[in-house]
Design an enzyme around this catalytic site. Structure first.
Site, PDB file in Angstrom:
ATOM      1  N   LYS A 141      -5.896   2.263   4.205  1.00  0.00           N
ATOM      2  CA  LYS A 141      -6.698   1.304   4.955  1.00  0.00           C
ATOM      3  C   LYS A 141      -7.166   0.199   4.008  1.00  0.00           C
ATOM      4  O   LYS A 141      -7.760   0.476   2.962  1.00  0.00           O
ATOM      5  CB  LYS A 141      -7.911   1.998   5.586  1.00  0.00           C
ATOM      6  CG  LYS A 141      -7.559   3.050   6.622  1.00  0.00           C
ATOM      7  CD  LYS A 141      -7.041   2.415   7.900  1.00  0.00           C
ATOM      8  CE  LYS A 141      -6.832   3.447   8.990  1.00  0.00           C
ATOM      9  NZ  LYS A 141      -6.368   2.825  10.268  1.00  0.00           N
ATOM     10  N   LYS A 143       1.752   4.330  20.242  1.00  0.00           N
ATOM     11  CA  LYS A 143       0.622   5.212  20.515  1.00  0.00           C
ATOM     12  C   LYS A 143       0.563   5.463  22.017  1.00  0.00           C
ATOM     13  O   LYS A 143       0.101   4.621  22.787  1.00  0.00           O
ATOM     14  CB  LYS A 143      -0.684   4.605  20.007  1.00  0.00           C
ATOM     15  CG  LYS A 143      -0.771   4.582  18.475  1.00  0.00           C
ATOM     16  CD  LYS A 143      -2.122   4.100  17.977  1.00  0.00           C
ATOM     17  CE  LYS A 143      -2.193   4.180  16.451  1.00  0.00           C
ATOM     18  NZ  LYS A 143      -3.466   3.626  15.921  1.00  0.00           N
TER      19      LYS A 143
END
Length: 359
Positions: free
Chosen positions: A164, A263
């Site tokens: 991240k 997703k």
């Protein structure tokens, strides 16, 4: 011939993560989810999982809003319906605007039932061929603990590590970290943390050795993503921007990215996701399966999705113990030599035991 849906039930669960999950959008310390169980006229049960978060920091839907829509709107539409294919669930739900996460949770359970009805694993039912799925894990980019977390992931055999990042992340440190493990694929995930003003900051990560940069800009910043794709050597990947088949079409038309994150929870379930897979396959777009800090039910569906022949990039597949002391499925998902072996039992291949998970 077909499957008649006789029962639909929902179980809300809360569980603390083993350690906080930090992104540029939010820090998650506890995960709320809703497990969906549907039963058919022939005694089969199927399971799905609603992956909406407790607050609308990631998408507009929340666990609370999904609970209402699933119980009060979607359940009455599907109950006692006879289906000849799980694709028909999407058609039954089509009159309801939006709410893809609520729809996906129930629809996924129907796909589980149909695979069990055919007495084959779900991954085979949808045309999958990969029996071993490469595992991938996510770490934060803060200097404190970064190298330790990467070393721990490498020791467990993960073939892909996603980091991240934010505009404040140390690109030189990340380059050093990636260079230590040349056999591991590194992804960078910005969660939309960059913008027009700090575009030049993003270019610093172009030399860090990442295989891709995921969602550098906001969901609707199509032009900035197209600019980044044109200027950077590192492939651009879109995640939050892709909420539907039409978003995927727009991405391709605008040449806004090279790769897409799938997703199912955000896309509305199997039906819409498989349409997007075919669109990307036809247009040479790379694909991988993303995670939502979910429990084992959702992850089992995602593992089946990752078995498709055109999905070759490693996705967000950590073992069950990465986030939880105990998962809600039996057996728990385990990473062995950097891979997760798919189950051979019919349907998802896992049973659901909320008591075992301490819920």
């Amino acid at each position: 011939m077909g499957v008649t849906i006789r029962t639909i039930s929902f179980q809300r669960i809360h569980k603390k993560l083993k350690k906080p999950f930090v992104t540029s959008l939010q820090t998650v310390e506890e995960r709320e989810s809703i497990i969906v169980r549907i039963g058919s006229d022939n005694g089969l049960e199927g399971f799905g999982e609603c992956v909406a978060f407790s607050t609308p920091w990631y998408t507009e839907e929340t666990a609370e809003s999904c609970a209402f829509v699933m119980e009060r709107v979607l359940k009455p539409l599907l109950l006692d319906k006879t289906l000849s294919s799980p694709h028909e669930v999407a058609l039954v739900f089509a009159p309801v605007k939006g709410n893809p996460m609520a729809k996906a949770a129930i629809e996924m359970a129907a796909w589980d039932i149909f695979a069990k009805y055919e007495k084959i694993p779900l991954w085979q039912y949808i045309g999958g061929i990969h029996k071993d799925i490469p595992a991938g894990v996510v770490v934060a980019a803060n200097a404190e603990g970064l190298l330790r977390d990467i070393e721990e992931a490498a020791s467990k055999g993960y073939s892909r590590i996603k980091i991240k990042i934010t505009p404040e992340s140390d690109a030189a440190l990340l380059k050093e970290a990636a260079s230590r493990y040349p056999d591991i694929m590194f992804f960078a995930d910005a969660n939309g943390g960059f913008n027009k003003e700090n575009f030049n900051q993003l270019t610093l990560f172009d030399e860090a050795g990442f295989s891709l940069i995921e969602q550098p800009f906001g969901e609707q910043e199509w032009e900035l993503h197209a600019q980044a794709k044109k200027q950077l050597k590192t492939p651009i990947c879109l995640d939050e921007s892709i909420k539907s088949f039409h978003d995927a079409e727009r991405m391709i038309e605008m040449q806004a990215a090279d790769i897409i994150v799938l997703k199912m929870g955000r896309l509305g379930g199997w039906h819409e996701t498989l349409k997007i897979v075919e669109l990307c396959r036809s247009n040479g777009i790379g694909m991988w399966v993303g995670g939502m800090i979910e429990f084992g039910v959702s992850k089992a569906h995602n593992l089946a999705l990752a078995s498709l022949p055109d999905i070759v990039l490693p996705g967000d597949f950590s073992d069950s113990r990465h986030f939880w002391e105990k998962d809600v499925i039996v057996p728990e998902i385990e990473v062995v030599d950097g891979k997760i072996e798919l189950q051979q039992q019919a349907g998802l291949g896992y049973s659901v035991d909320l008591n075992k998970a301490g819920l």
